[in-house]
Design an enzyme around this catalytic site. Structure first.
Site, short mmCIF file in Angstrom:
data_model
loop_
_atom_site.label_atom_id
_atom_site.label_comp_id
_atom_site.label_asym_id
_atom_site.label_seq_id
_atom_site.Cartn_x
_atom_site.Cartn_y
_atom_site.Cartn_z
N TYR A 1 5.69 1.97 -6.68
CA TYR A 1 5.65 3.31 -6.11
C TYR A 1 4.56 4.13 -6.79
O TYR A 1 4.46 4.17 -8.02
CB TYR A 1 7.01 3.99 -6.30
CG TYR A 1 7.20 5.21 -5.43
CD1 TYR A 1 7.75 5.09 -4.17
CD2 TYR A 1 6.82 6.48 -5.88
CE1 TYR A 1 7.93 6.20 -3.36
CE2 TYR A 1 7.00 7.59 -5.08
CZ TYR A 1 7.56 7.45 -3.82
OH TYR A 1 7.73 8.56 -3.03
N TYR B 1 1.27 8.61 2.52
CA TYR B 1 2.53 8.83 1.81
C TYR B 1 3.66 8.89 2.82
O TYR B 1 3.96 9.94 3.37
CB TYR B 1 2.43 10.13 1.02
CG TYR B 1 3.66 10.54 0.26
CD1 TYR B 1 4.15 9.79 -0.80
CD2 TYR B 1 4.33 11.72 0.57
CE1 TYR B 1 5.27 10.18 -1.51
CE2 TYR B 1 5.44 12.14 -0.14
CZ TYR B 1 5.91 11.36 -1.18
OH TYR B 1 7.01 11.78 -1.88
#
Ligand SMILES: [Zn+2]
Lengths: 389, 136
Positions: free
Chosen positions: A293, A343
């Protein structure tokens, strides 16, 4: 009935919408489009979908999606909390459901007008109506309102303690930007980044610069989960889920776990690592590529340590050695990641992990047996290992 | 038109008392009445012994900078930039998130000793902030 989730389920379909800065459509539309795309990818009629899982931050309800897409009867609907920390957690819900027979075909999705609508980067100012208002009230009056401000506090201490430099963060940004050059979905497709440009970009929250931040994006991404045997009947090569876990630990806050003895590590990610290695029967040496991440570059350095790819404080040495690049020890976020592709709250990193197992990444490293994916950093999180059928 | 003011804390049963103390100039640290563990941010139950009984101690206001960040963007109304946010290790042993005032961004560093000062906004809202120890 299985007593472990190891190898019980697989990713059978992935679906993405176009990624943009202004989709011009509703988040429900993005959700419906990416879910339909995931079904098409798998060769499954949407009427066979009987489970839906998303994030509490997703504005779209499961029943709205079900009507829009024309799913079958729903036997599982669930939403996971904590922003990007939900990513792998949604998959855990789906895997538990298909492994136990609760549902057969579960779609996990995240669809957001993350740039043209509610922007995560704008933080929690404005009308907060959530139950964790009191938590945020220790930070808002002081002007600590954005994810960047919260992450910077940990990154600063980490970098000082271990001697990680701006250039080290830049190496992460550039590595992922390089990958974006072959991926047409990427916001930064056709726009490589040099170290000079990186270092010249403006400081947002010391020590973080503009290019340490991910790309606020409009788009949707969906992942179709079913049992491993069932996945074999469908169109794509199954990406078998070797292990999938959630993890939260003592002193856990959402983004602001500032009150722990040690600030230079990620205890919840270390827990996720221990649990996912335990469940999968694998260790860091078995992992060939990763989608860690990456809302912020500093999170990559810290996670290399959490998952045991190096010792504490050695994340910087790995990136200096080019470990994250295509011929490196651990090609990471080969689609460009949240930093360079877009994102979608980590869901798009899960999609890329499945591509790496299928062998269809636009930056496909040689011989990928196992891929590690993680959920959000600095929040209750999770991790997953995918493998070949 | 008055200048926009900072975001005010939401007040609930678990934190209103703390801000009430701040409004009287006190930097309070919650303490378990049973096992005497100090805790911040405040919570209704002691995570060590599960007691619901608590009182508080008044912090000396002395501590050291555990970490910091200097915020430049985005800029929100009601705050002045660059804005220095500090994590302070209070000498009592708990940690507190606050602002460093009266200090140039280039002068802030880890481990520097700091002292609490009670800041008051034009609208009368008070919150504890810190300055470098010995600074004016
Ligand atoms: Zn106690």
């Amino acid at each position: 009935m299985p007593t472990t989730l190891r190898n019980e389920a697989a990713i059978a379909g992935i679906g993405v919408t176009e990624f943009s800065k202004s989709s011009g459509v509703s988040e429900l539309s993005l959700a419906a489009q990416c879910i339909k795309a995931a079904c098409d990818d798998a060769g499954l009629d949407p009427s066979e979908v009987d489970g839906l899982v998303s994030y509490t931050l997703d504005s779209t309800d499961e029943i709205e999606v079900a009507r829009a897409v024309g799913t079958g009867d729903l036997k599982l609907f669930s939403k996971i909390n904590y922003g990007g920390g939900a990513a792998v957690g949604t998959i855990l819900q789906a895997v538990m459901a298909v492994a136990t027979g609760v549902a057969k075909h579960v779609v996990c999705w995240r669809a957001m007008n993350g740039r043209s609508g509610q922007r995560m980067g704008q933080g929690v100012s404005g009308n907060i109506v959530s139950s964790d208002l009191i938590h945020w009230s220790w930070y808002l009056p002081y002007g600590m309102l954005t994810p960047g401000s919260w992450i910077a506090m940990i990154a600063n201490r980490y970098m000082r303690k271990y001697g990680a430099t701006a250039e080290d963060l830049g190496r992460v940004a550039i590595s992922q930007r390089n990958y974006a050059q072959t991926n047409k979905r990427s916001f930064f497709y056709g726009k490589p980044l040099t170290m000079e440009e990186y270092l010249a970009s403006r400081i947002i929250a010391e020590p973080l610069r503009l290019y340490d931040f991910c790309q606020e994006t409009d788009g949707g991404c969906a992942i179709l989960i079913t049992r491993r045997e069932r996945a074999r009947d469908l169109k794509q090569k199954p990406a078998v889920i070797r292990g999938v876990v959630q993890a939260s630990t003592r002193g856990q806050e959402q983004m602001t776990s500032f009150y722990r003895e040690e600030l230079e590590s990620l205890p919840e990610m270390e827990l996720a690592a221990r649990l996912v290695y335990e469940q999968s029967g694998l260790g860091p040496d078995d992992i060939d590529a990763a989608c860690l991440y990456d809302a912020f570059t500093s999170e990559i350095l810290m996670q290399l340590e959490s998952f045991g790819f190096c010792g504490k404080g050695e994340g910087k040495d790995m990136v200096r050695d080019g470990a994250l690049d295509i011929h490196g020890r651990l090609p990471n976020n080969t689609h460009g990641g949240l930093l360079s592709e877009g994102y979608i709250h980590g869901m798009n990193n899960i999609a890329e992990a499945a591509r790496l197992i299928r062998g269809t990444s636009t930056n496909q490293p040689k011989s990928v047996h196992h891929v590690l994916v993680s959920s959000g950093v600095g929040v209750p999180t999770g991790a997953m290992v995918l493998g070949q059928d | 038109m008055s200048k926009p003011s900072r975001i005010k804390p939401a007040l609930g049963k678990d934190n209103a008392w703390w801000w009430e103390q701040a409004s009287q100039g006190v930097l309070a640290i919650q303490r378990c009445s049973s096992c005497k563990t100090l805790r911040h941010p405040p919570r209704p139950m002691c995570g060590a012994c599960r007691s619901l009984e608590w009182d508080f101690v008044t912090a000396s206001g002395k501590g050291r900078i555990c970490s910091y960040t200097v915020l430049h963007h985005p800029q929100f109304p009601g705050y002045e930039y660059p804005l220095i946010i500090v994590l302070v290790d209070l000498e009592e042993g708990t940690r507190f998130t606050s602002q460093l005032v009266g200090c140039a961004p280039e002068d802030v560093d880890f481990d520097l000793p700091v002292e609490m000062v009670m800041h008051e906004d034009p609208d009368g809202f008070k919150l504890p902030v810190f300055k470098l120890a010995g600074a004016a």
